[in-house]
Design a protein around this motif. Structure first.
Motif, PDB file in Angstrom:
ATOM      1  N   ARG A 135       1.044  -1.206   0.107  1.00  0.00           N
ATOM      2  CA  ARG A 135      -0.059   0.001  -0.068  1.00  0.00           C
ATOM      3  C   ARG A 135       0.912   1.298   0.001  1.00  0.00           C
ATOM      4  NH1 ARG A 135      -4.013  -0.549   4.918  1.00  0.00           N
ATOM      5  NH2 ARG A 135      -2.013  -1.149   5.766  1.00  0.00           N
ATOM      6  N   PRO A 136       0.491   2.268  -0.696  1.00  0.00           N
ATOM      7  CA  PRO A 136       1.223   3.375  -0.942  1.00  0.00           C
ATOM      8  C   PRO A 136       1.710   4.051   0.409  1.00  0.00           C
ATOM      9  CG  PRO A 136      -0.645   3.456  -2.470  1.00  0.00           C
ATOM     10  CD  PRO A 136      -0.671   2.511  -1.549  1.00  0.00           C
ATOM     11  N   LEU A 137       2.614   4.927   0.562  1.00  0.00           N
ATOM     12  CA  LEU A 137       3.004   5.666   1.739  1.00  0.00           C
ATOM     13  C   LEU A 137       2.740   7.124   1.631  1.00  0.00           C
ATOM     14  CD1 LEU A 137       6.365   3.925   2.048  1.00  0.00           C
ATOM     15  CD2 LEU A 137       4.498   3.373   3.844  1.00  0.00           C
ATOM     16  N   THR A 190      -8.722   0.850  -4.225  1.00  0.00           N
ATOM     17  CA  THR A 190      -8.248   1.654  -3.398  1.00  0.00           C
ATOM     18  C   THR A 190      -7.801   0.753  -2.516  1.00  0.00           C
ATOM     19  OG1 THR A 190      -9.663   2.056  -1.438  1.00  0.00           O
ATOM     20  CG2 THR A 190     -10.531   3.012  -3.542  1.00  0.00           C
ATOM     21  N   ALA A 191      -6.696   1.485  -1.834  1.00  0.00           N
ATOM     22  CA  ALA A 191      -5.694   0.690  -0.960  1.00  0.00           C
ATOM     23  C   ALA A 191      -6.569   0.785   0.452  1.00  0.00           C
ATOM     24  CB  ALA A 191      -4.189   1.228  -0.860  1.00  0.00           C
ATOM     25  N   GLY A 192      -7.701   1.279   0.508  1.00  0.00           N
ATOM     26  CA  GLY A 192      -8.275   1.595   1.824  1.00  0.00           C
ATOM     27  C   GLY A 192      -7.722   2.353   2.857  1.00  0.00           C
ATOM     28  N   GLN A 193      -7.145   3.270   2.598  1.00  0.00           N
ATOM     29  CA  GLN A 193      -6.239   4.099   3.435  1.00  0.00           C
ATOM     30  C   GLN A 193      -6.728   5.597   3.582  1.00  0.00           C
ATOM     31  OE1 GLN A 193      -1.797   2.848   3.987  1.00  0.00           O
ATOM     32  NE2 GLN A 193      -2.054   3.297   1.714  1.00  0.00           N
ATOM     33  N   CYS A 194      -7.194   6.201   2.490  1.00  0.00           N
ATOM     34  CA  CYS A 194      -7.325   7.574   2.703  1.00  0.00           C
ATOM     35  C   CYS A 194      -8.958   7.764   2.166  1.00  0.00           C
ATOM     36  CB  CYS A 194      -6.614   8.528   1.619  1.00  0.00           C
ATOM     37  SG  CYS A 194      -4.765   7.877   1.655  1.00  0.00           S
ATOM     38  N   GLY A 195      -9.381   8.560   3.420  1.00  0.00           N
ATOM     39  CA  GLY A 195     -10.836   8.840   3.369  1.00  0.00           C
ATOM     40  C   GLY A 195     -11.479   9.456   1.983  1.00  0.00           C
ATOM     41  N   PRO A 196     -10.813  10.353   1.346  1.00  0.00           N
ATOM     42  CA  PRO A 196     -11.415  10.866   0.226  1.00  0.00           C
ATOM     43  C   PRO A 196     -11.417   9.931  -1.046  1.00  0.00           C
ATOM     44  CG  PRO A 196     -10.038  12.589   0.962  1.00  0.00           C
ATOM     45  CD  PRO A 196      -9.660  11.141   2.052  1.00  0.00           C
ATOM     46  N   CYS A 197     -10.542   8.996  -0.992  1.00  0.00           N
ATOM     47  CA  CYS A 197     -10.280   7.804  -2.081  1.00  0.00           C
ATOM     48  C   CYS A 197     -11.366   6.511  -1.597  1.00  0.00           C
ATOM     49  CB  CYS A 197      -8.870   7.363  -2.064  1.00  0.00           C
ATOM     50  SG  CYS A 197      -8.554   6.092  -2.936  1.00  0.00           S
ATOM     51  N   VAL A 198     -11.245   6.393  -0.347  1.00  0.00           N
ATOM     52  CA  VAL A 198     -12.067   5.041   0.209  1.00  0.00           C
ATOM     53  C   VAL A 198     -13.570   5.313   0.057  1.00  0.00           C
ATOM     54  CG1 VAL A 198     -12.813   3.814   2.100  1.00  0.00           C
ATOM     55  CG2 VAL A 198     -10.334   4.474   1.840  1.00  0.00           C
ATOM     56  N   ARG A 257      -6.139  14.721  -2.906  1.00  0.00           N
ATOM     57  CA  ARG A 257      -6.330  14.480  -1.273  1.00  0.00           C
ATOM     58  C   ARG A 257      -6.011  12.903  -1.153  1.00  0.00           C
ATOM     59  NH1 ARG A 257     -11.753  15.879  -0.325  1.00  0.00           N
ATOM     60  NH2 ARG A 257     -11.136  15.735   1.793  1.00  0.00           N
ATOM     61  N   GLY A 258      -5.527  12.227  -1.689  1.00  0.00           N
ATOM     62  CA  GLY A 258      -5.131  10.959  -1.422  1.00  0.00           C
ATOM     63  C   GLY A 258      -3.631  10.919  -1.145  1.00  0.00           C
ATOM     64  N   ALA A 259      -3.070   9.679  -0.621  1.00  0.00           N
ATOM     65  CA  ALA A 259      -1.623   9.732  -0.227  1.00  0.00           C
ATOM     66  C   ALA A 259      -1.015   9.339  -1.586  1.00  0.00           C
ATOM     67  CB  ALA A 259      -1.357   8.511   0.656  1.00  0.00           C
ATOM     68  N   CYS A 260      -1.840   8.805  -2.435  1.00  0.00           N
ATOM     69  CA  CYS A 260      -1.155   8.659  -4.021  1.00  0.00           C
ATOM     70  C   CYS A 260      -2.049   9.051  -4.930  1.00  0.00           C
ATOM     71  CB  CYS A 260      -0.897   6.909  -4.356  1.00  0.00           C
ATOM     72  SG  CYS A 260      -2.391   6.206  -4.574  1.00  0.00           S
ATOM     73  N   ARG A 261      -1.727   8.973  -6.087  1.00  0.00           N
ATOM     74  CA  ARG A 261      -2.606   9.608  -7.233  1.00  0.00           C
ATOM     75  C   ARG A 261      -3.659   8.999  -7.694  1.00  0.00           C
ATOM     76  NH1 ARG A 261      -1.209  14.587  -7.602  1.00  0.00           N
ATOM     77  NH2 ARG A 261       0.740  15.445  -6.979  1.00  0.00           N
ATOM     78  N   HIS A 262      -3.958   7.862  -6.961  1.00  0.00           N
ATOM     79  CA  HIS A 262      -4.848   6.901  -7.788  1.00  0.00           C
ATOM     80  C   HIS A 262      -6.422   7.570  -7.775  1.00  0.00           C
ATOM     81  CE1 HIS A 262      -7.579   3.412  -8.504  1.00  0.00           C
ATOM     82  NE2 HIS A 262      -7.882   3.411  -7.145  1.00  0.00           N
ATOM     83  N   PRO A 263      -6.811   8.398  -6.708  1.00  0.00           N
ATOM     84  CA  PRO A 263      -8.159   8.949  -7.114  1.00  0.00           C
ATOM     85  C   PRO A 263      -8.121  10.001  -8.058  1.00  0.00           C
ATOM     86  CG  PRO A 263      -6.931   9.334  -4.828  1.00  0.00           C
ATOM     87  CD  PRO A 263      -6.144   8.396  -5.237  1.00  0.00           C
ATOM     88  N   ASP A 264      -6.927  10.749  -8.167  1.00  0.00           N
ATOM     89  CA  ASP A 264      -6.965  11.783  -9.138  1.00  0.00           C
ATOM     90  C   ASP A 264      -6.997  11.109 -10.681  1.00  0.00           C
ATOM     91  OD1 ASP A 264      -5.388  12.489  -6.888  1.00  0.00           O
ATOM     92  OD2 ASP A 264      -4.189  13.831  -7.892  1.00  0.00           O
TER      93      ASP A 264
END
Ligand SMILES: Cc1cc2nc3c(=O)[nH]c(=O)nc-3n(C[C@H](O)[C@H](O)[C@H](O)COP(=O)(O)O)c2cc1C
Ligand code: SF4
Ligand code: SF4
Lengths: 439, 67
Positions: A196-198, A347-355, A391-398
């Motif tokens: 999972r991303p950091l 989603t890696a299930g870590q960041c609210g805006p993505c999850v 607003r995620g730790a990585c750019r997946h949501p973007d």
């Protein structure tokens, strides 16, 4: 997948394959490309900087600058070859490592020499096992074919048999999830077995695997480095455009006559790259560029040059070399809704805006696909699309938001049909965009 | 020297405390996660407090330079 042909001077990475028609062993490789220069070191960093090579993993970051940053670290570095290729519509890294593994490995060895690395790790996706729930590291494919990990291990063994490697190389199979091949997720996987991303900074080039400066680059990027080391920056710039020099691999699929991996100079118009794969086999409705974090192009943009700046100027993103041709008969809204549902599940299930955000967008798209269109739905979706990026730790949501926003633009006319219909007549056809099966 | 707030989205658990302290600079999205706006200098003391009070230490106050 097959590999298409292009004019010979614009084929570099696949030149050996076109000459041989099969996988290049170490001998074949040396005959085709000659031996890599023995000492490259700091001169290589300068050559790569002058070549203008940008990463082929999607971000388009200047590779020379990344090499220099990693080399500047105080501790011995680590070189990571990102061959995990999480994009479902991409097959270029697998194709390249299958037909020309030594080009990629040469590049990794040369880069390791230049940045002072003591270890090279090649990351591939784990592949479906025989259903026994075995360790993905040793998984065998259901169809009995060699896994990509095996293919790379075999190439490494060939090299060791010829000459002891200057830097130890190993292969690791990362969990087959989309986000697992994001660069900080690879570092996390290699360090802690958690793909999972950091949160960044530190970025991998500052502090990556084991706290060491880590060069994470795409497999294709290393193959270009191997050729720049041999032929120099001027040669590299002899095709492509001044700001996007060299060739790139494109995985072309959907309704084209010969789906597969082609190589073309950057700047080649989108329609021309489709023609290298046999051209459209049916009238086109749109082309997806850059994969599932990319953007849809309407057919009147087929003349757009494949450079990051040309795409940016058109409000689009080139991303990694992926083109999917969508036929007129398909429902682009339903296709996009399926992809968004899959992206939400990734989603890696870590960041609210993505999850929370990606499933919300996917649900909105499912409504659009089911012809339950309302002004309220549009307003909600617009707000979500504007509030999630960055607003995620990585750019997946973007990437997911970029994909969704471009679907709204390009399929706007068809959406007006959905607004007045009970159901979409186009949705009867089997889907075009690939969604990986779960395992 | 200007400053900006940043959220570590992995650490943030949507307590919303930060938005209560700094409603001028922090909004919450529909799921309760903070959306950070610019932090004018006069809000700096409150921003520092928000950073210190965040239950998961997910708020960071950083020098505002282009990354
Ligand atoms: C969700 C996500 C998935 C990614 N998957 C890949 C991938 O499969 N292969 C890849 O090379 N880069 C992937 N990337 C980009 C990497 O993080 C990284 O930027 C890249 O490997 C750097 O290589 P390059 O400089 O040669 O492009 C992904 C990024 C994100 C945000
Ligand atoms: S943004 Fe999404 S995919 Fe990326 S780390 Fe956060 S939860 Fe995972
Ligand atoms: S106080 Fe901390 S955990 Fe709560 S919403 Fe703000 S940043 Fe997130």
């Amino acid at each position: 997948m097959t590999t298409g042909t292009a004019a010979p001077h614009t084929v570099r990475l696949l030149a050996g394959y076109h000459a041989l028609g099969r996988r290049a062993g170490l001998e074949d490789h040396l005959v085709q490309y000659g031996a890599p220069p023995a000492t490259a070191g700091a001169a290589l960093i300068q050559a790569v900087e002058e070549s203008g090579l940008t990463g082929r993993g999607g971000g388009g970051f200047p590779t020379g600058r990344k090499l220099r940053s990693v080399a500047a670290g105080r501790r011995a570095a680590v070189v990571v070859v990102n061959a995990a290729e999480g994009e479902p519509a991409s097959g270029k890294d697998r194709a390249l490592l299958t037909v020309a593994p030594h080009l990629v490995l040469d590049g990794a060895v040369l880069a390791a020499g230049a940045v002072g690395a003591r270890e090279i790790v090649v990351c591939v996706h784990a592949e479906p096992d025989a259903g026994t729930g075995k360790d993905p590291q040793t998984a065998v494919r259901r169809d009995g074919a060699a896994t990509l990990a095996d293919t790379v291990r075999r190439a490494i063994a060939e090299r060791e048999a010829a000459r002891p490697a200057p830097v130890p190389m190993r292969v690791t199979a990362v969990p087959p999830r989309y986000v697992a091949s994001e660069e900080t997720a690879l570092v996390h996987w290699l360090d802690a077995g958690d793909a999972r991303p950091l949160f960044t900074p530190p970025r991998p080039f500052e502090r990556g695997v084991g706290g060491r400066p880590t060069l994470v680059s795409n497999a294709e990027t290393y193959a270009h480095i191997a050729l720049i080391a041999r032929h120099g920056p001027a040669w590299f710039r002899s095709c492509g455009t001044p700001e996007a020099p060299g060739t790139a691999l494109f995985t072309v699929s959907g309704v084209v006559a010969r789906p597969g991996v082609v190589e073309a100079p950057l700047g080649t118009p989108v329609g021309e790259v489709l023609r290298l794969a046999g051209g459209p086999s049916e009238p086109l409705q749109a082309v997806l560029a850059g994969g599932y974090g990319g953007t849809w192009l309407p057919p009147d943009l087929l003349g757009l040059p494949t450079t990051p700046s040309a795409f940016r100027a058109a409000g689009l993103a080139l991303g990694p070399g992926i083109l999917v041709a969508l036929p007129e008969r398909a429902c682009g809204v339903a296709e996009s809704a399926r992809v968004l549902a899959w992206l939400a599940a990734q989603t890696a299930g870590q960041c609210g805006p993505c999850v929370h955000g990606l499933p919300a967008i996917a649900a909105d798209f499912a409504e659009l696909a089911a012809c339950r269109v309302s002004t309220e739905l549009y307003r909600r979706l617009d707000r979500r699309l504007s509030v999630i990026p960055g607003r995620g730790a990585c750019r997946h949501p973007d990437g997911a938001v970029r994909f969704a926003a471009s679907a709204l633009r390009v399929f706007g006319r068809h959406l007006r049909v959905h607004a007045h219909a009970e159901g979409c007549l186009l949705a009867q056809w089997p889907p075009v965009l690939p969604i990986p099966e779960e395992w | 020297m200007s400053w900006r707030l940043r959220v570590d989205p992995i650490a943030c658990t949507a307590h919303g405390l930060c938005a209560e302290l700094l409603p001028e600079a922090i909004d919450l999205d529909e799921w309760g996660y903070p959306i950070i706006g610019p932090v004018p200098d006069r809000l700096l003391p409150l921003a520092r407090r928000a950073v210190a009070d965040c239950p998961t230490l997910a708020l960071l106050l950083e020098r505002d330079r282009p990354r």
